[in-house]
Each structure stands twice: as structure tokens, then as C-alpha cells.
Design a protein around this motif. Structure first.
Motif, PDB file in Angstrom:
ATOM      1  N   ALA A  49       3.164  -5.573 -10.622  1.00  8.96           N
ATOM      2  CA  ALA A  49       1.901  -6.300 -10.754  1.00  8.96           C
ATOM      3  C   ALA A  49       0.963  -5.971  -9.598  1.00  8.96           C
ATOM      4  O   ALA A  49      -0.244  -5.751  -9.792  1.00  8.96           O
ATOM      5  N   GLU A  50       1.506  -5.930  -8.399  1.00  6.96           N
ATOM      6  CA  GLU A  50       0.689  -5.631  -7.226  1.00  6.96           C
ATOM      7  C   GLU A  50       0.132  -4.208  -7.304  1.00  6.96           C
ATOM      8  O   GLU A  50      -1.029  -3.964  -6.948  1.00  6.96           O
ATOM      9  N   ALA A  51       0.949  -3.281  -7.803  1.00 13.00           N
ATOM     10  CA  ALA A  51       0.531  -1.882  -7.848  1.00 13.00           C
ATOM     11  C   ALA A  51      -0.612  -1.650  -8.835  1.00 13.00           C
ATOM     12  O   ALA A  51      -1.470  -0.787  -8.615  1.00 13.00           O
ATOM     13  N   VAL A  52      -0.627  -2.414  -9.941  1.00 14.12           N
ATOM     14  CA  VAL A  52      -1.694  -2.222 -10.939  1.00 14.12           C
ATOM     15  C   VAL A  52      -2.819  -3.243 -10.785  1.00 14.12           C
ATOM     16  O   VAL A  52      -3.826  -3.170 -11.500  1.00 14.12           O
TER      17      VAL A  52
ATOM     18  N   PRO B 108       0.801  -1.226   0.000  1.00 13.99           N
ATOM     19  CA  PRO B 108       0.000   0.000   0.000  1.00 13.99           C
ATOM     20  C   PRO B 108       0.833   1.274   0.000  1.00 13.99           C
ATOM     21  O   PRO B 108       0.353   2.333  -0.417  1.00 13.99           O
ATOM     22  N   SER B 109       2.088   1.188   0.468  1.00 14.23           N
ATOM     23  CA  SER B 109       2.940   2.381   0.528  1.00 14.23           C
ATOM     24  C   SER B 109       3.255   2.940  -0.846  1.00 14.23           C
ATOM     25  O   SER B 109       3.439   4.152  -1.000  1.00 14.23           O
TER      26      SER B 109
ATOM     27  N   PRO C 298       6.934  11.356  -6.635  1.00 13.55           N
ATOM     28  CA  PRO C 298       8.383  11.093  -6.597  1.00 13.55           C
ATOM     29  C   PRO C 298       8.986  11.185  -7.996  1.00 13.55           C
ATOM     30  O   PRO C 298       8.321  10.888  -8.989  1.00 13.55           O
ATOM     31  N   ASP C 299      10.247  11.590  -8.075  1.00 13.97           N
ATOM     32  CA  ASP C 299      10.895  11.783  -9.375  1.00 13.97           C
ATOM     33  C   ASP C 299      11.133  10.455 -10.090  1.00 13.97           C
ATOM     34  O   ASP C 299      11.069  10.397 -11.326  1.00 13.97           O
ATOM     35  N   VAL C 300      11.444   9.402  -9.341  1.00 15.65           N
ATOM     36  CA  VAL C 300      11.607   8.078  -9.933  1.00 15.65           C
ATOM     37  C   VAL C 300      11.201   7.032  -8.899  1.00 15.65           C
ATOM     38  O   VAL C 300      11.421   7.219  -7.694  1.00 15.65           O
ATOM     39  N   ILE C 301      10.568   5.961  -9.359  1.00 15.24           N
ATOM     40  CA  ILE C 301      10.270   4.823  -8.497  1.00 15.24           C
ATOM     41  C   ILE C 301      10.962   3.596  -9.074  1.00 15.24           C
ATOM     42  O   ILE C 301      11.209   3.527 -10.278  1.00 15.24           O
ATOM     43  N   LYS C 302      11.289   2.617  -8.206  1.00 11.82           N
ATOM     44  CA  LYS C 302      12.017   1.445  -8.676  1.00 11.82           C
ATOM     45  C   LYS C 302      11.344   0.152  -8.205  1.00 11.82           C
ATOM     46  O   LYS C 302      11.821  -0.544  -7.298  1.00 11.82           O
ATOM     47  N   PRO C 303      10.228  -0.214  -8.814  1.00 11.59           N
ATOM     48  CA  PRO C 303       9.590  -1.484  -8.465  1.00 11.59           C
ATOM     49  C   PRO C 303      10.229  -2.656  -9.209  1.00 11.59           C
ATOM     50  O   PRO C 303      10.843  -2.486 -10.257  1.00 11.59           O
ATOM     51  N   ASN C 304      10.069  -3.863  -8.649  1.00  9.42           N
ATOM     52  CA  ASN C 304      10.393  -5.058  -9.416  1.00  9.42           C
ATOM     53  C   ASN C 304       9.108  -5.551 -10.088  1.00  9.42           C
ATOM     54  O   ASN C 304       8.048  -4.928  -9.967  1.00  9.42           O
TER      55      ASN C 304
ATOM     56  N   LYS D  84       3.411  -1.435 -19.849  1.00  5.99           N
ATOM     57  CA  LYS D  84       2.083  -0.834 -19.700  1.00  5.99           C
ATOM     58  C   LYS D  84       1.825  -0.470 -18.241  1.00  5.99           C
ATOM     59  O   LYS D  84       1.281   0.597 -17.934  1.00  5.99           O
ATOM     60  N   ALA D  85       2.249  -1.336 -17.313  1.00  3.73           N
ATOM     61  CA  ALA D  85       2.075  -1.056 -15.886  1.00  3.73           C
ATOM     62  C   ALA D  85       2.899   0.167 -15.476  1.00  3.73           C
ATOM     63  O   ALA D  85       2.436   1.010 -14.695  1.00  3.73           O
TER      64      ALA D  85
END
Length: 312
Positions: A189-192, A168-169, A178-184, A204-205
Motif C-alpha cells: 500500500a505504501e509503495a503504490v 523509500p528504499s 530485482p528478480d523478486v520483491i517480498k512486500p507485506n 493490482k498493486a
């Protein structure tokens, strides 16, 4: 100078074993004890690359004291925020084929006063930073919107922000832009809210997260490379890795390489890929030095392999 903020740091113990057998007594063939937490790892990687850094970390109890001692041995400057609780201890078990089993403790519960002290420490040091990397899970006591507040405060001091968090964060923090985010891939997948099967799905995500507030997305796709999606273009980077010893901290090393190289464009992506590839060849959460990097093995292109299947 790259300032890092790790709200939930850890003392990381990594054991190398011939095989992980449930219910058996295992004999470790190797052992490492490292200061941990995503932001701490970014500071360690930035320092290993020869750049300036400062790590803001809430520390408490004997584990916190050992984290501070280990960082001091590595000559990494620390701005500690003292806690009444104890810093968490995490365990990782690494097998020869690269399989890693991790046990992460929840960490202490921060009081409102400790939360504000952490934000105040960032406010003190952010004006001197080129980038402020806000990294890792939030400990108990901090609401998901805490990172959004932090990003907003950092921007008020004129510094750029890099965010690496999950759950959720992540969507909550996008309100702070934020200027840049770094998800794996899993975090994307969880975020979208849907599974991602291909690199095209990941792209696309990333576009959706940019529309929600992220300035740029640096997506780590594991063995399938990395994506950088920004307002100036989209690039795909990849480097072959023949032997994986541990992927603990590989994403953090990637972010450190990206920020140390300017945090923008294909050159920064190439540095991120080189640092990530070097990190997985090292034991535990050891961070790569310039001698560990192989920039010649990195390929960066605007020709994104949209149909490439993502590894499970």
C-alpha cells in the motif's frame, strides 16, 4: 547457496507477558534473545531447512559481538563487516492472543567507508550464490538508492536478487530490477500510495510494482495468505493457523522457504506459505525446521479470491 545481506541487523529480545498494561510493572512468563534483522532471519530459516547460507552483516559493539556469538551457536556462517558504532537492540512484547508490540531502535550511522566495505563483501561472495537476499531497513548513512546499487552489482556477478525492504528504499531499489520483491500488505500500500482493501487490490498493486521494475512479487498478506505474481503466472496460497504465538520473522521465514524451493512458481509459493504458517506458531523470532512444517495444510491455486477483504 543463499547469501543474505542485512544492512541494519539487530539483537532481538522477546518477552511473553499475560497482558501489556501501560505504566505497570510486567512480569514476563517467557524470554528469548535472538540474532535479528530480516536477512539474518532468512539465513537462520535457510539453515534450519538444511540448506547452505552465508550472512553478511555489519556488526559493532557488545550487541554486535552477541549477534555473532548467537549465529555461531546456530552454526550459521557469517561474513562480518566491522563498524565503529553499535549494532541496535530491539524489544518485542508478545501477548497470549498473538498481539505483538515492537520497539525497533534506529541503529548506527554507517560511514561512507563502512558502506563501501559492505558492498565489497557482497561482491566477494555473490559469485558463489544462487540467490542474494537483500533485506531490511537501511541504517543511517545509506541513501534509499543504496539497494538499487547493490542489486545492480549482484546482477553483474550473475546471481539473482530477492529484495525485502520498505519505505523509500523499495521504489528506489526497483530501478535495479530485482528478480523478486517480498512486500507485506502495508508495504504494498505504501509503495503504490493508496490503501488496499482486498486481495484484488493487492494483486493490482503487485502488477504496478512489476511494471516499475520488479521481476516477480511475493506478497505476504498475513492471515489472508500470500500472492505470487510473475511473468509465468499468478498464484494465491493459504494455510490455516489456529494459534499465533509471534509473527516476528514470519515473512523472513516465508522468503527463505520460497528461495530454498527455487524461488519460482507454485511449488516455491507453497513452501513460502508453509514456512510462514510454521513461524507464527513458534515463540519470538524462532525459525521453523522441517519438523515444524505442515505442507498438507497449504492450498495453492490460480483462482485468486479477488474480493476477499484484507484483515486490518
Amino acid at each position: 547457496m543463499i547469501l543474505t545481506v542485512t544492512p541494519n541487523p539487530s539483537l532481538d529480545r522477546t518477552y511473553e507477558v499475560p497482558a501489556l498494561e501501560r505504566g505497570e510493572v510486567l512480569r514476563a512468563t517467557g524470554e528469548r534473545v535472538d540474532p535479528g534483522g530480516k536477512g539474518v532471519n532468512v539465513s537462520r530459516a535457510v539453515a534450519a531447512a538444511g540448506h547452505r547460507t552465508l550472512a553478511i552483516v555489519p556488526l559493532g559493539g557488545a550487541p554486535g559481538a552477541l549477534v555473532a556469538e548467537l549465529l555461531a551457536r546456530q552454526e550459521i556462517p557469517v561474513a562480518p563487516v566491522r563498524l565503529g558504532g553499535h549494532t541496535r537492540s530491539n524489544i518485542a512484547v508478545a501477548e497470549p492472543d498473538g498481539t505483538l508490540t515492537k520497539i525497533n531502535a534506529p541503529g548506527p550511522r554507517l560511514t561512507p567507508g563502512e558502506s563501501e566495505a559492505l558492498l565489497a563483501a557482497v561482491g566477494t561472495h555473490a559469485p558463489d550464490a544462487d540467490w542474494v537476499a537483500c533485506c531490511g531497513s537501511l541504517p543511517q548513512g545509506l541513501a534509499p538508492a543504496w539497494y538499487a546499487d547493490l542489486v545492480t552489482r549482484v546482477h553483474g556477478h550473475g546471481s539473482r536478487t530477492a529484495l525485502d525492504t520498505s519505505g523509500p528504499s523499495l521504489p528506489a531499489a526497483l530501478r535495479g530490477r530485482p528478480d523478486v520483491i517480498k512486500p507485506n500488505a502495508q508495504e504494498l500500500a505504501e509503495a503504490v500510495g493508496r490503501p488496499l482493501a482486498t486481495v484484488g487490490d493487492a494483486l493490482k498493486a503487485a502488477d504496478e510494482l512489476r511494471a516499475a521494475g520488479a521481476g516477480a512479487v511475493l506478497a505476504s498478506l498475513g492471515a489472508d495468505g500470500q500472492l505470487l505474481v510473475s511473468d509465468t503466472g499468478t498464484w494465491y496460497g493459504h494455510a490455516p493457523v489456529s494459534v499465533v504465538r509471534s509473527d516476528v520473522g514470519a515473512g523472513d521465514a516465508s522468503l527463505a522457504g520460497f528461495l530454498a524451493a527455487g524461488g519460482r512458481g507454485p511449488e516455491a509459493l507453497a513452501a513460502a506459505v508453509a514456512h510462514g504458517a510454521a513461524a507464527v506458531r513458534l515463540p519470538g523470532s524462532q525459525m521453523p525446521t522441517p519438523a515444524d512444517l505442515d505442507p498438507s495444510a497449504v492450498t495453492v491455486t490460480t483462482d485468486v479470491p479477488l474480493d476477499r477483504a484484507l484483515s486490518a
